[in-house]
Design a protein around this motif. Structure first.
Motif, mmCIF file in Angstrom:
data_model
loop_
_atom_site.group_PDB
_atom_site.id
_atom_site.type_symbol
_atom_site.label_atom_id
_atom_site.label_comp_id
_atom_site.label_asym_id
_atom_site.label_seq_id
_atom_site.Cartn_x
_atom_site.Cartn_y
_atom_site.Cartn_z
ATOM 1 N N ALA A 26 -17.957 25.494 33.724
ATOM 2 C CA ALA A 26 -18.186 25.719 35.156
ATOM 3 C C ALA A 26 -19.318 26.720 35.335
ATOM 4 O O ALA A 26 -19.640 27.491 34.442
ATOM 5 C CB ALA A 26 -16.917 26.247 35.818
ATOM 6 N N SER A 27 -19.921 26.697 36.497
ATOM 7 C CA SER A 27 -21.015 27.603 36.836
ATOM 8 C C SER A 27 -20.555 29.054 36.737
ATOM 9 O O SER A 27 -19.413 29.367 37.063
ATOM 10 C CB SER A 27 -21.478 27.301 38.268
ATOM 11 O OG SER A 27 -22.282 28.317 38.748
ATOM 12 N N ILE A 28 -21.434 29.939 36.307
ATOM 13 C CA ILE A 28 -21.089 31.357 36.230
ATOM 14 C C ILE A 28 -20.913 31.931 37.623
ATOM 15 O O ILE A 28 -20.194 32.877 37.807
ATOM 16 C CB ILE A 28 -22.137 32.216 35.500
ATOM 17 C CG1 ILE A 28 -23.351 31.508 35.105
ATOM 18 C CG2 ILE A 28 -21.577 33.085 34.492
ATOM 19 C CD1 ILE A 28 -24.350 32.350 34.356
ATOM 20 N N ILE A 29 -21.592 31.350 38.576
ATOM 21 C CA ILE A 29 -21.532 31.866 39.935
ATOM 22 C C ILE A 29 -20.224 31.483 40.605
ATOM 23 O O ILE A 29 -19.634 32.263 41.317
ATOM 24 C CB ILE A 29 -22.729 31.341 40.767
ATOM 25 C CG1 ILE A 29 -24.021 31.847 40.153
ATOM 26 C CG2 ILE A 29 -22.609 31.763 42.213
ATOM 27 C CD1 ILE A 29 -25.265 31.219 40.731
ATOM 28 N N GLN A 30 -19.742 30.281 40.369
ATOM 29 C CA GLN A 30 -18.522 29.829 41.021
ATOM 30 C C GLN A 30 -17.493 29.398 39.995
ATOM 31 O O GLN A 30 -17.690 28.445 39.256
ATOM 32 C CB GLN A 30 -18.812 28.680 41.981
ATOM 33 C CG GLN A 30 -17.602 28.315 42.815
ATOM 34 C CD GLN A 30 -17.945 27.324 43.892
ATOM 35 O OE1 GLN A 30 -18.698 26.393 43.665
ATOM 36 N NE2 GLN A 30 -17.395 27.524 45.065
ATOM 37 N N SER A 80 -5.295 28.914 49.531
ATOM 38 C CA SER A 80 -6.010 29.783 50.464
ATOM 39 C C SER A 80 -7.167 30.533 49.816
ATOM 40 O O SER A 80 -8.113 30.895 50.501
ATOM 41 C CB SER A 80 -5.042 30.767 51.120
ATOM 42 O OG SER A 80 -4.428 31.583 50.144
ATOM 43 N N LYS A 81 -7.120 30.761 48.507
ATOM 44 C CA LYS A 81 -8.216 31.483 47.857
ATOM 45 C C LYS A 81 -9.275 30.558 47.253
ATOM 46 O O LYS A 81 -10.167 30.993 46.546
ATOM 47 C CB LYS A 81 -7.675 32.441 46.798
ATOM 48 C CG LYS A 81 -6.928 31.789 45.659
ATOM 49 C CD LYS A 81 -6.376 32.833 44.715
ATOM 50 C CE LYS A 81 -5.537 32.183 43.642
ATOM 51 N NZ LYS A 81 -4.931 33.170 42.767
ATOM 52 N N TYR A 82 -9.159 29.265 47.570
ATOM 53 C CA TYR A 82 -10.110 28.278 47.066
ATOM 54 C C TYR A 82 -10.942 27.699 48.213
ATOM 55 O O TYR A 82 -10.544 27.749 49.367
ATOM 56 C CB TYR A 82 -9.380 27.158 46.316
ATOM 57 C CG TYR A 82 -8.563 27.675 45.162
ATOM 58 C CD1 TYR A 82 -9.178 28.065 43.982
ATOM 59 C CD2 TYR A 82 -7.189 27.815 45.266
ATOM 60 C CE1 TYR A 82 -8.438 28.567 42.932
ATOM 61 C CE2 TYR A 82 -6.446 28.319 44.214
ATOM 62 C CZ TYR A 82 -7.080 28.690 43.049
ATOM 63 O OH TYR A 82 -6.339 29.198 42.012
ATOM 64 N N ASP A 83 -12.096 27.155 47.864
ATOM 65 C CA ASP A 83 -12.966 26.502 48.834
ATOM 66 C C ASP A 83 -12.354 25.138 49.158
ATOM 67 O O ASP A 83 -12.498 24.188 48.388
ATOM 68 C CB ASP A 83 -14.373 26.357 48.257
ATOM 69 C CG ASP A 83 -15.329 25.647 49.185
ATOM 70 O OD1 ASP A 83 -14.988 25.454 50.374
ATOM 71 O OD2 ASP A 83 -16.427 25.286 48.725
ATOM 72 N N ILE A 84 -11.669 25.051 50.285
ATOM 73 C CA ILE A 84 -10.899 23.862 50.642
ATOM 74 C C ILE A 84 -11.787 22.622 50.730
ATOM 75 O O ILE A 84 -11.387 21.531 50.328
ATOM 76 C CB ILE A 84 -10.120 24.095 51.954
ATOM 77 C CG1 ILE A 84 -9.056 25.171 51.714
ATOM 78 C CG2 ILE A 84 -9.463 22.818 52.451
ATOM 79 C CD1 ILE A 84 -8.351 25.634 52.953
ATOM 80 N N LYS A 85 -13.006 22.784 51.228
ATOM 81 C CA LYS A 85 -13.907 21.640 51.370
ATOM 82 C C LYS A 85 -14.348 21.090 50.010
ATOM 83 O O LYS A 85 -14.759 19.945 49.913
ATOM 84 C CB LYS A 85 -15.131 22.030 52.196
ATOM 85 C CG LYS A 85 -14.798 22.325 53.634
ATOM 86 C CD LYS A 85 -16.019 22.748 54.398
ATOM 87 C CE LYS A 85 -15.631 23.121 55.821
ATOM 88 N NZ LYS A 85 -16.744 23.696 56.549
ATOM 89 N N CYS A 102 -13.203 28.222 43.428
ATOM 90 C CA CYS A 102 -12.927 29.491 44.095
ATOM 91 C C CYS A 102 -13.962 29.724 45.186
ATOM 92 O O CYS A 102 -15.085 29.241 45.101
ATOM 93 C CB CYS A 102 -12.964 30.645 43.094
ATOM 94 S SG CYS A 102 -11.652 30.549 41.871
ATOM 95 N N LYS A 103 -13.552 30.470 46.203
ATOM 96 C CA LYS A 103 -14.491 30.808 47.277
ATOM 97 C C LYS A 103 -15.603 31.657 46.687
ATOM 98 O O LYS A 103 -15.356 32.650 46.019
ATOM 99 C CB LYS A 103 -13.785 31.560 48.396
ATOM 100 C CG LYS A 103 -12.829 30.694 49.171
ATOM 101 C CD LYS A 103 -12.168 31.471 50.278
ATOM 102 C CE LYS A 103 -11.199 30.591 51.042
ATOM 103 N NZ LYS A 103 -10.460 31.343 52.064
ATOM 104 N N SER A 104 -16.840 31.276 46.912
ATOM 105 C CA SER A 104 -17.973 31.961 46.297
ATOM 106 C C SER A 104 -18.339 33.248 47.000
ATOM 107 O O SER A 104 -19.116 34.030 46.493
ATOM 108 C CB SER A 104 -19.191 31.034 46.243
ATOM 109 O OG SER A 104 -19.549 30.630 47.548
#
Length: 154
Positions: A26-30, A80-85, A102-104
């Motif tokens: 996975a991306s280091i950013i997200q 709730s702590k994840y990017d739902i979209k 995860c929410k970025s």
């Protein structure tokens, strides 16, 4: 006297085994979490999912087992702590696989001014570090100013 057959379904409620892990590569950013929900015997069309206002994903399903027996599941996952979209789901090999990014907004990327990433900090850690640095600069300024106004000679 004739034995009447019971036509009422008999439900076998169960909680499926869930395996959580971080996505490899996975991306280091997200950061991305993977949830595998083991549902042996179920078919994709026997499952339902619903996102509710409380920030939870509800997964339910019924699988006929024969002779009025039905295997039934109900699973709630707090997303709730994840990017739902960005949530993705697929059903393969008796497993429902959810990809939860995860929410970025909780991450901050630092660069060296030439566009090269030099590290990742959580936003609250970055703010704590910035506050400590600001306090050190103010303290240094007052020490410098005080030492210029005070004569330490004999």
């Amino acid at each position: 006297m004739k034995n009447e057959e019971n036509t009422e379904p008999c439900y076998d409620d169960f909680q499926p085994y869930c395996q959580w892990r971080k996505e490899v590569g996975a991306s280091i950013i997200q950061e991305v979490r993977i949830v595998e929900i083991h549902l042996q015997g179920f078919k994709e069309e026997e499952l339902k999912n619903e996102m509710k206002w409380d920030g939870c994903l509800y997964i339910s399903g019924e699988h006929p087992m024969g002779k009025n027996k039905i295997k039934r599941l109900s699973k709630r996952i707090d997303v709730s702590k994840y990017d739902i979209k960005g949530i993705e789901a697929k059903f393969e090999g008796g497993k429902l696989i959810l990809r939860l990014p995860c929410k970025s907004s909780t991450f901050s990327l630092l660069t060296n001014g030439r566009g090269n990433a030099i590290g990742i900090l959580h936003l609250h850690e970055f703010l704590k570090s910035s506050m400590a640095l600001a306090l050190l600069i103010i303290l240094g300024f007052y020490i410098y100013k005080y030492s210029q106004c005070t004569y330490f000679g004999n």
